[in-house]
Scaffold this active site. Structure first.
Site, mmCIF file in Angstrom:
data_model
loop_
_atom_site.group_PDB
_atom_site.id
_atom_site.type_symbol
_atom_site.label_atom_id
_atom_site.label_comp_id
_atom_site.label_asym_id
_atom_site.label_seq_id
_atom_site.Cartn_x
_atom_site.Cartn_y
_atom_site.Cartn_z
ATOM 1 N N LYS A 1 0.168 0.027 -8.671
ATOM 2 C CA LYS A 1 -0.639 -1.794 -8.800
ATOM 3 C C LYS A 1 -2.422 -1.415 -8.701
ATOM 4 O O LYS A 1 -3.406 -1.981 -9.786
ATOM 5 C CB LYS A 1 -0.442 -2.390 -7.580
ATOM 6 N N ARG B 1 4.312 -10.489 -1.171
ATOM 7 C CA ARG B 1 5.501 -9.474 -0.518
ATOM 8 C C ARG B 1 6.991 -9.759 -0.226
ATOM 9 O O ARG B 1 7.664 -8.467 0.390
ATOM 10 C CB ARG B 1 4.809 -8.209 -0.284
ATOM 11 N N ARG C 1 8.066 2.413 4.380
ATOM 12 C CA ARG C 1 6.950 1.648 2.881
ATOM 13 C C ARG C 1 8.038 0.643 1.786
ATOM 14 O O ARG C 1 8.478 0.065 1.416
ATOM 15 C CB ARG C 1 6.354 1.497 2.058
ATOM 16 N N ARG D 1 -1.559 11.619 -3.004
ATOM 17 C CA ARG D 1 -3.018 10.698 -2.034
ATOM 18 C C ARG D 1 -3.055 11.440 -0.893
ATOM 19 O O ARG D 1 -4.316 11.172 -0.468
ATOM 20 C CB ARG D 1 -2.986 9.721 -2.497
ATOM 21 N N ARG E 1 -5.051 9.246 3.524
ATOM 22 C CA ARG E 1 -4.854 7.210 3.998
ATOM 23 C C ARG E 1 -3.570 7.229 5.271
ATOM 24 O O ARG E 1 -2.546 8.014 5.058
ATOM 25 C CB ARG E 1 -4.493 6.785 2.852
HETATM 26 P P1 B4P Z 1 -1.621 2.580 -6.272
HETATM 27 O O1 B4P Z 1 0.171 2.186 -6.608
HETATM 28 O O2 B4P Z 1 -2.134 1.673 -7.400
HETATM 29 O O3 B4P Z 1 -1.518 2.325 -4.602
HETATM 30 P P2 B4P Z 1 -2.125 0.830 -4.316
HETATM 31 O O4 B4P Z 1 -2.136 -0.323 -5.196
HETATM 32 O O5 B4P Z 1 -2.722 1.118 -2.363
HETATM 33 O O6 B4P Z 1 -0.395 0.418 -3.741
HETATM 34 P P3 B4P Z 1 0.092 0.260 -1.975
HETATM 35 O O7 B4P Z 1 1.876 -0.416 -2.185
HETATM 36 O O8 B4P Z 1 0.376 1.648 -2.129
HETATM 37 O O9 B4P Z 1 -0.623 -0.048 -1.213
HETATM 38 P P4 B4P Z 1 -1.865 -0.918 -0.140
HETATM 39 O O10 B4P Z 1 -3.232 -1.401 -0.450
HETATM 40 O O11 B4P Z 1 -1.158 -2.851 -1.962
HETATM 41 O O12 B4P Z 1 -1.113 3.699 -6.417
HETATM 42 C C1 B4P Z 1 -0.867 5.065 -5.553
HETATM 43 C C2 B4P Z 1 -0.986 6.463 -6.302
HETATM 44 O O13 B4P Z 1 -0.213 6.509 -7.303
HETATM 45 C C3 B4P Z 1 -2.969 6.574 -5.871
HETATM 46 O O14 B4P Z 1 -3.468 8.176 -5.597
HETATM 47 C C4 B4P Z 1 -2.974 6.428 -7.886
HETATM 48 O O15 B4P Z 1 -3.914 7.508 -8.291
HETATM 49 C C5 B4P Z 1 -1.497 7.038 -8.400
HETATM 50 N N1 B4P Z 1 -1.034 7.122 -9.651
HETATM 51 C C6 B4P Z 1 -1.491 5.618 -9.585
HETATM 52 N N2 B4P Z 1 -0.891 5.686 -11.362
HETATM 53 C C7 B4P Z 1 -0.939 7.200 -11.424
HETATM 54 C C8 B4P Z 1 -0.279 7.585 -12.433
HETATM 55 N N3 B4P Z 1 0.570 6.845 -13.414
HETATM 56 N N4 B4P Z 1 0.198 9.081 -13.116
HETATM 57 C C9 B4P Z 1 -0.131 9.333 -12.089
HETATM 58 N N5 B4P Z 1 -0.800 9.311 -10.511
HETATM 59 C C10 B4P Z 1 -0.821 7.355 -10.446
HETATM 60 O O16 B4P Z 1 -0.057 -2.284 0.866
HETATM 61 C C11 B4P Z 1 -1.155 -1.442 1.545
HETATM 62 C C12 B4P Z 1 -0.047 -1.701 3.167
HETATM 63 O O17 B4P Z 1 -0.527 -3.326 3.593
HETATM 64 C C13 B4P Z 1 1.207 -1.953 3.219
HETATM 65 O O18 B4P Z 1 2.022 -1.026 3.354
HETATM 66 C C14 B4P Z 1 1.557 -3.125 3.821
HETATM 67 O O19 B4P Z 1 1.287 -2.914 5.208
HETATM 68 C C15 B4P Z 1 -0.030 -3.752 4.142
HETATM 69 N N6 B4P Z 1 0.006 -4.896 3.478
HETATM 70 C C16 B4P Z 1 -0.489 -5.137 2.210
HETATM 71 N N7 B4P Z 1 -0.436 -6.278 1.768
HETATM 72 C C17 B4P Z 1 0.749 -7.132 2.513
HETATM 73 C C18 B4P Z 1 1.163 -7.894 2.574
HETATM 74 N N8 B4P Z 1 1.212 -8.961 1.322
HETATM 75 N N9 B4P Z 1 2.101 -8.625 3.164
HETATM 76 C C19 B4P Z 1 2.359 -7.930 4.368
HETATM 77 N N10 B4P Z 1 1.281 -6.864 4.464
HETATM 78 C C20 B4P Z 1 0.908 -6.165 3.006
#
Ligand code: B4P
Length: 190
Positions: free
Chosen positions: A13, A88, A144, A127, A133
């Site tokens: 994402k 979410r 998660r 990661r 993180r």
């Molecule tokens: P991403 O999937 O891009 O990770 P993210 O955006 O950080 O999403 P995530 O769901 O983990 O966390 P968020 O901040 O939304 O990438 C993950 C990894 O994969 C990276 O290292 C990347 O380099 C790698 N990658 C990506 N694409 C790749 C590919 N094609 N090939 C190889 N590697 C690849 O949320 C974090 C926390 O915040 C939640 O758990 C919750 O506690 C809270 N939160 C956020 N929004 C919320 C909401 N609306 N409601 C309640 N809690 C919330």
């Protein structure tokens, strides 16, 4: 234009949203990034969110809804937005729909990533090694994934049932190849 970028943890994402933002000129708004910034600032919201995020749980709906409401109401924020990590839960989705309807807007499209769970876990553990993180521990990742299946997956059906265009994207492969799939799909959707 209001788009959502949607998928389980580690599906790409945040990674892909940065590319979509620059190519399609949408403002990228990540609730995860906002919460991490609050934690780093040591604000009241950050203090409340830190323990919850570290455990891999979702922060309370009312907290995150208030944050998003404040941002979307800000006249300095563009009306072309890509929401990443929000909504979410069904409660968040209904609150978003209501907020947008008041302004005569609606969600225009959802980009939904499909990635097998073993690959998601592999990416997040990688990661953890690179970025350290707080919520990329094995225990938090398991939680998660559980929260995603229990509460978040239903958001996709909510939008499908509402007739919103849901664009499923195979999120496996190189970052640039995944983005190319998104670019083609969004160009076709115009
Ligand atoms: P991403 O999937 O891009 O990770 P993210 O955006 O950080 O999403 P995530 O769901 O983990 O966390 P968020 O901040 O939304 O990438 C993950 C990894 O994969 C990276 O290292 C990347 O380099 C790698 N990658 C990506 N694409 C790749 C590919 N094609 N090939 C190889 N590697 C690849 O949320 C974090 C926390 O915040 C939640 O758990 C919750 O506690 C809270 N939160 C956020 N929004 C919320 C909401 N609306 N409601 C309640 N809690 C919330």
């Amino acid at each position: 234009m209001i788009g959502l970028i949607f998928g389980p943890p580690g599906s790409g994402k945040g990674t892909q949203a940065a590319h979509v933002e620059s190519v399609f000129k949408l403002s990228h708004l990540s609730t995860g990034d906002i919460l991490r910034a609050e934690v780093a600032r040591g604000s009241e919201i950050g203090k409340e969110a830190e323990r919850i995020m570290r455990a891999g749980d979702l922060v309370p709906d009312d907290l995150i809804i208030r944050i998003v409401q404040g941002i979307l109401r800000d006249p300095n924020v563009s009306s072309d937005v890509l929401l990443d990590g929000f909504p979410r839960t069904l409660e968040q989705a209904r609150a978003l729909d209501e907020m947008l309807a008041k302004e005569g807007h609606k969600v225009d499209f959802v980009i939904a990533f499909v990635v097998p769970e073993d690959l998601l876990i592999e990416r997040l553990l990688h990661r953890a090694e690179v970025e350290g993180r707080a919520d990329d521990t094995r225990e938090a990742i398991t939680e998660r994934m559980h929260e995603y299946r229990k509460l978040t997956a239903a958001v996709l059906d909510h939008y499908r049932n509402a007739g919103v265009r849901v664009i499923e994207i195979d999120g496996v492969g190189k970052v640039e190849d995944v983005f190319e799939r998104i670019r083609i799909a969004l160009d076709q959707a115009k």
